[in-house]
Design an enzyme around this catalytic site. Structure first.
Site, short mmCIF file in Angstrom:
data_model
loop_
_atom_site.label_atom_id
_atom_site.label_comp_id
_atom_site.label_asym_id
_atom_site.label_seq_id
_atom_site.Cartn_x
_atom_site.Cartn_y
_atom_site.Cartn_z
N LYS A 30 1.11 -1.27 -0.01
CA LYS A 30 -0.02 -0.21 -0.01
C LYS A 30 0.79 1.51 0.00
O LYS A 30 2.32 1.55 0.14
CB LYS A 30 -1.17 0.39 1.22
CG LYS A 30 -2.17 -1.25 0.83
CD LYS A 30 -2.88 -1.31 2.12
CE LYS A 30 -3.60 -2.41 2.20
NZ LYS A 30 -4.63 -2.59 3.69
N THR A 112 -4.53 -7.88 10.79
CA THR A 112 -4.94 -6.85 10.00
C THR A 112 -4.55 -5.34 10.40
O THR A 112 -4.89 -4.84 9.82
CB THR A 112 -6.73 -6.76 9.98
OG1 THR A 112 -7.10 -8.08 8.47
CG2 THR A 112 -6.94 -5.48 9.10
N ARG A 123 3.58 -6.78 9.61
CA ARG A 123 2.47 -5.59 9.99
C ARG A 123 2.98 -5.66 11.38
O ARG A 123 3.00 -4.54 12.19
CB ARG A 123 0.91 -6.07 10.16
CG ARG A 123 0.66 -5.63 8.82
CD ARG A 123 -0.34 -6.19 8.58
NE ARG A 123 -1.49 -5.82 6.89
CZ ARG A 123 -2.37 -6.69 7.09
NH1 ARG A 123 -2.76 -7.18 7.67
NH2 ARG A 123 -3.15 -6.53 5.93
N ASN A 133 -2.07 -0.16 7.95
CA ASN A 133 -1.06 -1.57 7.96
C ASN A 133 -0.35 -2.08 6.58
O ASN A 133 0.23 -3.46 6.47
CB ASN A 133 -2.29 -2.51 8.17
CG ASN A 133 -3.54 -2.97 7.13
OD1 ASN A 133 -2.79 -2.45 5.73
ND2 ASN A 133 -4.12 -3.83 7.24
#
Length: 170
Positions: A30, A112, A123, A133
């Site tokens: 991300k 998550t 993470r 995350n």
């Protein structure tokens, strides 16, 4: 009896066949992972485990692709914020190949919520908040297939022989 022996052999064959089947995993680093310079570290963790990278590209995802990708979260209150955040890009989209890769990939990634993730996971080592995350990974083989088809064309996935395969798999 012969029937019970056959049943045991069938169970063992099916069990080992399903565990050692080669599958694919979609991974997206991300924008927070890209901006923080974590791409190399993330790729290294999958390579070190013995998985094979067969697709890789950097892109600024459109809202359209993100809405389709996260359509199962469309009714959640954070959906619009998630799509907006990731569409700020860039992201790294990848396809990995290997034995039990969806389950093992999820272990490499962590929970998550980074605060619930074990130290040693991506993470757990690099994240603090759910909204940042770092990485997305398919949560099932079916999701992986859907996500791969959404993000990659067939000719963007490269099948190649890894010289280390014989040192990773029996």
């Amino acid at each position: 009896s012969i029937c019970s022996i056959c049943s045991i052999y069938f169970f063992l064959f099916f069990y080992f066949f399903t565990i050692f089947i080669i599958s694919l995993l979609f991974i997206m680093i991300k924008p927070d992972g890209v901006q923080r310079g974590l791409c190399g570290v993330i790729i290294k963790r999958f390579e070190r485990k013995g998985y094979k990278l067969i697709g890789l590209k950097m892109l600024n995802p459109t809202e359209e692709i993100l809405k389709e990708h996260y359509k199962d979260l469309a009714d959640k209150p954070f959906f619009k914020k998630l799509v907006n955040y990731i569409s700020q890009g860039p992201v790294i989209a990848m396809v990995w190949e290997g034995v039990d890769i969806v389950k093992q990939g999820r272990r490499i990634i962590g929970e998550t919520n980074p605060l619930d993730s074990a130290v040693g996971t991506i993470r757990g080592d690099f994240g603090l908040e759910v909204g940042r995350n770092i990485i997305h990974g398919s949560d099932s083989v079916a999701s992986a297939n859907r996500e791969i088809n959404l993000w990659f064309k067939a000719d963007e996935l490269i099948q190649w022989k890894n010289h280390s395969t014989e040192w990773i798999y029996e």
